[in-house]
Design a protein around this motif. Structure first.
Motif, PDB file in Angstrom:
ATOM      1  N   VAL A  19      64.949  -0.827  25.877  1.00 47.92           N
ATOM      2  CA  VAL A  19      64.711  -1.796  24.808  1.00 47.92           C
ATOM      3  C   VAL A  19      65.982  -2.591  24.569  1.00 47.92           C
ATOM      4  O   VAL A  19      65.963  -3.822  24.491  1.00 47.92           O
ATOM      5  N   PHE A  20      67.098  -1.905  24.446  1.00 48.51           N
ATOM      6  CA  PHE A  20      68.421  -2.543  24.373  1.00 48.51           C
ATOM      7  C   PHE A  20      69.171  -2.188  25.651  1.00 48.51           C
ATOM      8  O   PHE A  20      69.214  -1.025  26.043  1.00 48.51           O
ATOM      9  N   GLY A  21      69.772  -3.189  26.273  1.00 49.15           N
ATOM     10  CA  GLY A  21      70.456  -2.993  27.543  1.00 49.15           C
ATOM     11  C   GLY A  21      71.488  -1.875  27.502  1.00 49.15           C
ATOM     12  O   GLY A  21      72.197  -1.689  26.501  1.00 49.15           O
ATOM     13  N   GLY A  22      71.589  -1.127  28.603  1.00 47.80           N
ATOM     14  CA  GLY A  22      72.537  -0.022  28.673  1.00 47.80           C
ATOM     15  C   GLY A  22      73.978  -0.449  28.478  1.00 47.80           C
ATOM     16  O   GLY A  22      74.827   0.367  28.096  1.00 47.80           O
ATOM     17  N   TRP A  23      74.289  -1.728  28.725  1.00 49.54           N
ATOM     18  CA  TRP A  23      75.663  -2.213  28.568  1.00 49.54           C
ATOM     19  C   TRP A  23      76.159  -2.059  27.127  1.00 49.54           C
ATOM     20  O   TRP A  23      77.366  -1.967  26.891  1.00 49.54           O
ATOM     21  N   LEU A  24      75.228  -1.996  26.152  1.00 49.46           N
ATOM     22  CA  LEU A  24      75.641  -1.869  24.762  1.00 49.46           C
ATOM     23  C   LEU A  24      76.317  -0.532  24.484  1.00 49.46           C
ATOM     24  O   LEU A  24      77.045  -0.393  23.498  1.00 49.46           O
ATOM     25  N   SER A  25      76.092   0.457  25.338  1.00 48.46           N
ATOM     26  CA  SER A  25      76.736   1.759  25.151  1.00 48.46           C
ATOM     27  C   SER A  25      78.133   1.786  25.760  1.00 48.46           C
ATOM     28  O   SER A  25      78.818   2.803  25.676  1.00 48.46           O
ATOM     29  N   ARG A  26      78.585   0.655  26.333  1.00 49.86           N
ATOM     30  CA  ARG A  26      79.891   0.637  27.013  1.00 49.86           C
ATOM     31  C   ARG A  26      80.856  -0.390  26.434  1.00 49.86           C
ATOM     32  O   ARG A  26      81.872  -0.700  27.060  1.00 49.86           O
ATOM     33  N   ILE A  27      80.562  -0.927  25.257  1.00 51.73           N
ATOM     34  CA  ILE A  27      81.423  -1.995  24.730  1.00 51.73           C
ATOM     35  C   ILE A  27      82.216  -1.564  23.498  1.00 51.73           C
ATOM     36  O   ILE A  27      82.914  -2.390  22.898  1.00 51.73           O
ATOM     37  N   GLY A  28      82.115  -0.279  23.113  1.00 50.31           N
ATOM     38  CA  GLY A  28      82.916   0.208  21.997  1.00 50.31           C
ATOM     39  C   GLY A  28      82.157   0.460  20.708  1.00 50.31           C
ATOM     40  O   GLY A  28      82.770   0.745  19.670  1.00 50.31           O
ATOM     41  N   LEU A  29      80.839   0.386  20.738  1.00 48.16           N
ATOM     42  CA  LEU A  29      80.047   0.710  19.560  1.00 48.16           C
ATOM     43  C   LEU A  29      79.955   2.229  19.385  1.00 48.16           C
ATOM     44  O   LEU A  29      80.092   2.973  20.353  1.00 48.16           O
ATOM     45  N   PRO A  30      79.726   2.718  18.148  1.00 51.76           N
ATOM     46  CA  PRO A  30      79.573   4.166  17.936  1.00 51.76           C
ATOM     47  C   PRO A  30      78.405   4.713  18.756  1.00 51.76           C
ATOM     48  O   PRO A  30      77.363   4.062  18.864  1.00 51.76           O
ATOM     49  N   LEU A  31      78.574   5.895  19.317  1.00 54.33           N
ATOM     50  CA  LEU A  31      77.534   6.484  20.165  1.00 54.33           C
ATOM     51  C   LEU A  31      77.075   7.847  19.674  1.00 54.33           C
ATOM     52  O   LEU A  31      76.440   8.588  20.417  1.00 54.33           O
ATOM     53  N   GLU A  32      77.372   8.172  18.406  1.00 58.17           N
ATOM     54  CA  GLU A  32      76.897   9.431  17.863  1.00 58.17           C
ATOM     55  C   GLU A  32      75.365   9.413  17.794  1.00 58.17           C
ATOM     56  O   GLU A  32      74.760   8.377  17.542  1.00 58.17           O
ATOM     57  N   THR A  34      71.699   9.366  16.585  1.00 54.04           N
ATOM     58  CA  THR A  34      71.185   8.744  15.375  1.00 54.04           C
ATOM     59  C   THR A  34      69.662   8.788  15.384  1.00 54.04           C
ATOM     60  O   THR A  34      69.049   8.812  16.460  1.00 54.04           O
ATOM     61  N   PRO A  35      69.013   8.829  14.229  1.00 51.37           N
ATOM     62  CA  PRO A  35      67.546   8.832  14.215  1.00 51.37           C
ATOM     63  C   PRO A  35      66.985   7.541  14.811  1.00 51.37           C
ATOM     64  O   PRO A  35      67.504   6.453  14.553  1.00 51.37           O
ATOM     65  N   HIS A  36      65.938   7.667  15.612  1.00 49.96           N
ATOM     66  CA  HIS A  36      65.225   6.522  16.174  1.00 49.96           C
ATOM     67  C   HIS A  36      63.831   6.466  15.551  1.00 49.96           C
ATOM     68  O   HIS A  36      63.213   7.490  15.309  1.00 49.96           O
ATOM     69  N   HIS A  37      63.377   5.249  15.310  1.00 51.47           N
ATOM     70  CA  HIS A  37      62.084   5.080  14.660  1.00 51.47           C
ATOM     71  C   HIS A  37      61.299   3.947  15.314  1.00 51.47           C
ATOM     72  O   HIS A  37      61.852   3.034  15.893  1.00 51.47           O
ATOM     73  N   ALA A  38      59.999   4.031  15.182  1.00 50.86           N
ATOM     74  CA  ALA A  38      59.092   2.925  15.490  1.00 50.86           C
ATOM     75  C   ALA A  38      57.905   3.121  14.574  1.00 50.86           C
ATOM     76  O   ALA A  38      57.725   4.181  13.984  1.00 50.86           O
ATOM     77  N   GLY A  39      57.070   2.097  14.437  1.00 49.65           N
ATOM     78  CA  GLY A  39      55.935   2.323  13.559  1.00 49.65           C
ATOM     79  C   GLY A  39      54.946   1.182  13.571  1.00 49.65           C
ATOM     80  O   GLY A  39      55.325   0.038  13.754  1.00 49.65           O
ATOM     81  N   PRO A  40      53.679   1.476  13.355  1.00 51.81           N
ATOM     82  CA  PRO A  40      52.681   0.424  13.240  1.00 51.81           C
ATOM     83  C   PRO A  40      52.911  -0.403  11.990  1.00 51.81           C
ATOM     84  O   PRO A  40      53.510   0.064  11.025  1.00 51.81           O
ATOM     85  N   LEU A  41      52.448  -1.609  11.997  1.00 47.73           N
ATOM     86  CA  LEU A  41      52.634  -2.473  10.852  1.00 47.73           C
ATOM     87  C   LEU A  41      51.925  -1.897   9.637  1.00 47.73           C
ATOM     88  O   LEU A  41      50.831  -1.357   9.721  1.00 47.73           O
ATOM     89  N   ARG A  51      68.846  10.947  18.829  1.00 50.59           N
ATOM     90  CA  ARG A  51      69.418  10.864  20.180  1.00 50.59           C
ATOM     91  C   ARG A  51      70.550   9.831  20.177  1.00 50.59           C
ATOM     92  O   ARG A  51      70.662   9.044  19.236  1.00 50.59           O
ATOM     93  N   PRO A  52      71.375   9.803  21.216  1.00 49.72           N
ATOM     94  CA  PRO A  52      72.384   8.754  21.306  1.00 49.72           C
ATOM     95  C   PRO A  52      71.714   7.380  21.327  1.00 49.72           C
ATOM     96  O   PRO A  52      70.597   7.237  21.827  1.00 49.72           O
TER      97      PRO A  52
END
Length: 367
Positions: A19-32, A34-41, A51-52
Motif C-alpha cells: 500500500v505504501f512503498g517499501g522505500w518509506l521504511s528506509r528514509i529515517g521514519l520511526p519503525l516501531e 504500530t496498530p494497523h487498521h482498515a474499515g468499511p465506510l 506490526r512494523p
C-alpha cells in the motif's frame, strides 16, 4: 478461479503490492510496531494487528503493474517527497506534479484493496473503472481527468502514515441528494506530508473547487508548489480533510460534500427525556439528555465522551443539525481529546444518573 489484476485485468498469478512503498521504511521514519487498521465506510475500523509500518500489502496486482508503471511512480515519489516527508522545506516542480498526483491516486486505490473481494462486491470501495482508467494513463505520469490535488504539512506527530477515501456528492441547491456518489476525496499522510485530492467520477458534474483551509494546490498547476504552505494540519484538521468536509465548491448554489449514505449514521430518536444515538458499529446505541438538543436549537453546543457495548469509545459533539461522532478510539484516547477541548464541564443529574459533558465556548461553530 484465477484472480484478476485490479488495474490491467490480467488473469493469473498475482503479486503482493505494498500500500505504501517499501522505500518509506528506509528514509529515517520511526519503525516501531504500530496498530494497523482498515474499515468499511460508516462502520468501526477493522483492526489488522500490530506490526512494523509500511508492510501492508494487497494481492490484487499483477507483476507487470507492480514492477512496471507503479514502481516508476514510486521512484519519482521517493526522490521528490522524501525531504518533505521528513519536514524539510522544498518544492514540487511543475514537471513532477502530475507524477506525484498520480502516486496519490494509485496509493488511494491500492489502499482500498485491503478489504476483501466480498466486501468490495457489497459496495465498499471504488468502481473497477477507476483502476482500469488509471492503468490506461500509466505512461503519462498524471492522475485521472477531473482530479484536483492539494498539499499540506502535518504538525502533530501522532500519526505516521494513513490513507483515506471518502465518497462525495455534488448537491444542487433545492434538489435532493443523489442516489449515488459522483466523486471521492483522497487523503494520504506520510510523516509530515499530507496530500489531499478529489476526483469527480461523473465528468458532467465536475465542479470547480478549493479547500476551506487554503492549502497550496499541487495539481493542476502552472508554477512549482512550495512546501510547507497554508494552515498547519493537526489531528482534527487531518480528520476534517479525510472526512471529505474541506472541499468547497466555487460555484454558487452547488455544494460538494460527503455522501450521506456512506458517512452518516442513522438518525437519533427521542426516548422520553433522553436521546438514543446509534453508534458507528451499527449494533449498539448510546444515550444523552434531551436537554442538549434543546440547547443546540438555541445555539449552545456540547461535547461528551461515551462508550458502546463493544468497548469502542466515541467523542460526540452536538450541533444545529443533531449530534455527530467526531472521533472513535480507545477510552483513554477519547478522554484525552475531551480534556483538550475548551469549555466548561457540566454535570447533568436526572433519573438515569449523572451525565458529564462540556459546554463549548460561545465562539464555537460546528463545521
Amino acid at each position: 478461479m484465477a484472480r484478476i489484476c485490479a488495474f490491467c485485468g490480467f488473469s493469473g498469478k498475482l503479486t503482493g503490492e505494498h500500500v505504501f512503498g517499501g522505500w518509506l521504511s528506509r528514509i529515517g521514519l520511526p519503525l516501531e510496531p504500530t496498530p494497523h487498521h482498515a474499515g468499511p465506510l460508516n462502520q468501526v475500523i477493522r483492526k489488522l494487528g500490530v506490526r512494523p509500518p509500511f508492510r501492508q500489502t494487497v494481492k490484487d496486482v499483477c507483476g507487470t503493474c507492480n514492477h512496471g508503471w507503479m514502481s516508476q511512480l514510486e521512484v519519482v515519489a521517493q526522490r521528490v517527497m522524501t525531504p518533505l516527508i521528513l519536514g524539510e522545506p522544498g518544492e514540487i516542480a511543475v514537471t513532477e506534479a502530475g507524477a506525484i498526483a498520480a502516486w496519490v491516486q494509485k496509493t488511494a486505490l491500492t489502499a482500498m484493496l485491503v478489504s476483501s473481494e466480498e466486501e468490495r462486491e457489497a459496495g465498499y470501495g471504488l468502481p473497477a473503472s477507476e483502476y482500469r482508467e488509471l492503468w490506461t494513463l500509466r505512461d503519462e505520469a498524471r492522475p485521472l481527468p477531473t482530479s484536483q490535488f492539494w498539499i499540506g504539512q502535518y504538525n502533530t506527530g501522532s500519526r505516521l502514515a494513513s490513507a483515506w477515501v471518502t465518497p462525495l456528492a455534488v448537491v444542487v441547491e433545492g434538489l435532493p441528494e443523489p442516489d449515488l456518489p459522483q466523486g471521492y476525496s483522497m487523503t494520504i499522510l506520510v510523516g509530515q506530508l499530507v496530500l489531499h485530492g478529489v476526483r469527480f467520477t461523473t465528468p458532467s458534474l465536475q465542479v470547480e473547487v478549493t479547500t476551506r483551509k487554503d492549502l497550496p494546490q499541487l495539481w493542476p498547476v502552472a508554477v512549482s508548489t512550495v512546501w510547507p504552505g497554508g494552515a498547519p494540519i493537526d489531528d482534527a484538521l487531518f480528520l476534517y480533510l479525510a472526512d471529505g468536509k474541506a472541499i468547497r465548491s466555487t460555484e454558487q448554489h452547488i455544494q460538494v460534500r460527503p455522501w450521506k449514505p456512506a458517512t452518516e449514521l442513522p438518525e437519533s430518536r427521542a426516548v422520553g427525556d433522553i436521546v438514543e444515538l446509534p453508534t458507528i458499529c451499527g449494533e449498539h446505541v448510546v444515550y444523552y439528555p434531551a436537554g442538549l438538543v434543546h440547547d443546540a436549537m438555541r445555539g449552545r453546543f456540547y461535547a461528551f465522551g461515551t462508550t458502546c457495548e463493544c468497548s469502542t469509545a466515541y467523542l460526540i459533539q452536538t450541533g444545529p443539525d443533531g449530534a455527530h461522532c467526531r472521533f472513535t478510539g480507545t477510552a483513554e484516547r477519547i478522554s484525552e481529546l475531551y480534556e483538550s477541548l475548551q469549555g466548561e464541564d457540566i454535570l447533568i443529574q436526572d433519573g438515569h444518573g449523572t451525565f458529564l459533558c462540556k459546554r463549548l465556548p460561545e465562539s464555537f461553530r460546528p463545521e
